[in-house]
Design a protein around this motif. Structure first.
Motif, PDB file in Angstrom:
ATOM      1  N   ALA A 370       0.818  -1.217   0.000  1.00 37.33           N
ATOM      2  CA  ALA A 370       0.000   0.000   0.000  1.00 37.33           C
ATOM      3  C   ALA A 370       0.852   1.268   0.000  1.00 37.33           C
ATOM      4  O   ALA A 370       0.567   2.222  -0.733  1.00 37.33           O
ATOM      5  N   GLY A 371       1.922   1.299   0.806  1.00 39.85           N
ATOM      6  CA  GLY A 371       2.756   2.491   0.867  1.00 39.85           C
ATOM      7  C   GLY A 371       3.479   2.753  -0.437  1.00 39.85           C
ATOM      8  O   GLY A 371       3.550   3.898  -0.913  1.00 39.85           O
ATOM      9  N   THR A 374       1.136   4.124  -3.036  1.00 32.20           N
ATOM     10  CA  THR A 374       0.888   5.559  -2.887  1.00 32.20           C
ATOM     11  C   THR A 374       1.991   6.366  -3.560  1.00 32.20           C
ATOM     12  O   THR A 374       1.722   7.390  -4.206  1.00 32.20           O
ATOM     13  N   ARG A 375       3.232   5.921  -3.441  1.00 35.52           N
ATOM     14  CA  ARG A 375       4.331   6.624  -4.119  1.00 35.52           C
ATOM     15  C   ARG A 375       4.160   6.590  -5.629  1.00 35.52           C
ATOM     16  O   ARG A 375       4.413   7.577  -6.322  1.00 35.52           O
ATOM     17  N   ASP A 379      -1.458   9.283  -4.886  1.00 39.32           N
ATOM     18  CA  ASP A 379      -2.654   9.423  -4.056  1.00 39.32           C
ATOM     19  C   ASP A 379      -2.701   8.306  -3.027  1.00 39.32           C
ATOM     20  O   ASP A 379      -2.184   7.208  -3.252  1.00 39.32           O
ATOM     21  N   GLU A 380      -3.362   8.575  -1.911  1.00 40.89           N
ATOM     22  CA  GLU A 380      -3.577   7.540  -0.919  1.00 40.89           C
ATOM     23  C   GLU A 380      -4.462   6.443  -1.500  1.00 40.89           C
ATOM     24  O   GLU A 380      -5.392   6.698  -2.261  1.00 40.89           O
ATOM     25  N   GLY A 382      -7.386   4.204  -1.576  1.00 38.90           N
ATOM     26  CA  GLY A 382      -8.705   4.226  -0.954  1.00 38.90           C
ATOM     27  C   GLY A 382      -9.314   2.843  -0.884  1.00 38.90           C
ATOM     28  O   GLY A 382      -8.618   1.821  -0.954  1.00 38.90           O
TER      29      GLY A 382
END
Length: 502
Positions: A370-371, A374-375, A379-380, A382
């Protein structure tokens, strides 16, 4: 492969079916299947159906109608059936009539003598004394958690629940569970699986999913998602043929680890060794340690000395500085398929110029958690993991394997595979390094990138479960490390190949 269709696809298929078969007849067919599964559950857990107490939690619309019709069928088998109506003015008229004719009992959720939670005395007594409960609260059009009265009724249920189409309270498209929701023992769904049956926490909430044929097969079209079964993986897993040698089965290059942290190199190279029967070349500062663990690996200290390969597995532990960037430039310029993980993803995310080094037609696999996702995306992440993976796959023209308890694998053309492990045993440091080596080995053997990710993810999850249960095959597991997971890979491959031959 199992297909997975969206609610919109199912509704469109139903409309085409209703043009040939009257809707009431289809509903009765679906409800009969719900009744049959409930009767089976009752028999397994209580020894019979006659005299057992079944409660129907009934919302408005067709989902509630299915529950009411199922109750009518169960009454004819001798069960005592009580329908608890959450929205009496919206209850399905024909279903109510059928249950009344079968002499089923009907009460309102907030009827006479409500307690402090607003639940009527008759409804509370019925729910708390049930032997089985049928969840007909909401259908495929619903969104969000259960409303307070429904949530309170579900909270009081101690009996196993059979859900109609989906466990109420889960999102049918994303599988998100953002509040109170049903935990089903069995979910009876019609025509095909929906996303909520295979994604995230909703897959666990669904319990044992039973797909019932109600005549939709010819109207469904292409599925939105696909789920690999063991036989699919076993049938296509590369094994040596009589005419093969070590080169024809694929030569995989592994660029991972460092002199200070050689573990990633050992795990990724070992995974490649145990995945296919070709050749593994390791290139990097952990060459001596890799050679000591895996004498069959041809290990060199520099990526420029690695020799010829058919694919690269790169990233775990290479660092995000200048040396890591040089490694990435080398593998991207090679023109071979690349599986990029960990530090490789971070490098690609922070240095757009690296993308210019990539050969346009060379397959690229990105395996972010997940991290890292995001990179890549900016965006985060969801609740819509499928939509997010699709968008990033299209943006980078790469296969994206989004890690998680439910792994989502998106191809640039929009195809999506889902692997729901139903357990969390791979949640341990280094398990991603193992997956990277497995994918790279499959790429080197010539397996399509999207399929390679699906096969590797399936076997990786299976290997973790086998390792957790141990050699005794115990029903319960114990925590494992990545080394144990890696040791379980050959047995996991045997099980999927056995499934293909069965």
């Amino acid at each position: 492969m199992q297909g997975v269709w969206t609610p919109d696809q199912i509704r469109a298929a139903e409309q085409r079916l209703f043009a040939r078969t009257p809707e009431p007849a289809v509903m009765r067919r679906a409800a009969f299947a719900v009744a049959a599964q409930t009767a089976q559950l009752l028999t397994e857990q209580t020894g019979g159906v006659t005299g057992r107490r079944v409660v129907l939690l009934v919302g408005g619309g067709n989902n509630g109608g299915d529950a009411l019709w199922a109750g009518a069928f169960l009454r004819r088998r001798g069960a005592a059936v009580t329908a608890v109506l959450l929205s009496p003015d919206k209850a399905h008229p024909a279903g109510l009539t059928a249950l009344r004719r079968a002499r089923g009992r009907i009460v309102e959720a907030t009827g006479a003598s409500p307690d402090t939670a607003g639940i009527g005395a008759a409804a509370a007594d019925a729910v708390e004394g049930a032997d089985a409960v049928v969840d007909g609260i909401v259908g495929l059009a619903a969104r969000g958690p259960l409303r307070p009265v429904a949530a309170e009724l579900v909270r009081r249920v101690a009996a196993p629940i059979v859900a109609v189409d989906l466990p109420s309270g889960v999102d049918p498209i994303t599988g998100a569970v953002e509040g109170a929701a049903v935990q089903a023992e069995v979910t009876v769904t019609f025509g095909g699986r929906k996303p909520c049956h295979v994604l995230g926490r909703a897959a666990v909430r669904s319990g044992d999913v039973q797909v019932v044929d109600i005549g939709l097969d010819d109207d469904l079209g292409e599925p939105e998602l696909r789920v690999l079964e063991a036989a699919d993986v076993g049938e296509r897993w590369p094994v040596p043929r009589p005419e093969d040698d070590k080169y024809s089965q694929g030569v995989i290059g592994v660029a991972a680890g460092s002199a200070t942290y050689p573990g990633a190199a050992v795990l990724a190279a070992g995974a490649a060794v145990r995945t296919t029967s070709g050749m593994v070349r390791y290139a990097g500062p952990a060459a001596d340690v890799v050679r000591a663990h895996w004498p069959e690996v041809i290990a060199t200290g520099s990526i420029t000395d690695a020799g010829r390969v058919q694919a690269w597995a790169v990233g775990p532990g290479i660092g995000t500085g200048a040396s890591g960037r040089d490694v990435m430039l080398h593998v991207l310029r090679s023109g071979h398929p690349v599986c990029a993980d960990a530090d490789a993803i971070t490098l690609l995310a922070k240095d757009p110029s690296l993308w210019d080094a990539r050969e346009p037609d060379a397959p690229l696999v990105l395996t972010p958690h997940a991290g890292e996702f995001t990179r890549l995306s900016g965006d985060e992440l969801g609740i819509d993991r499928v939509g997010a993976a699709r968008e990033v796959a299209a943006r980078y023209d790469a296969v994206v394997l989004l890690k998680g308890n439910t792994t989502v694998i998106a191809a640039p053309d929009g195809r999506v595979l889902v692997n729901d492990s139903h357990h969390a045993w791979p949640s341990t440091a280094g398990s991603g390094d193992v997956l990277t080596g497995m994918i790279g080995a499959l790429l080197a053997s010539g397996v399509d990138a999207w399929e390679a990710c699906g096969y590797a993810s399936h076997v990786h999850s299976r290997a973790a479960a086998l390792a957790a249960r141990g050699t005794g095959g115990h029903g319960v597991g114990a925590p494992i490390g990545a080394s144990a997971l890696l040791a379980g890979v050959p047995e996991a491959i045997r099980t999927v190949r056995a499934a293909a031959l069965a």
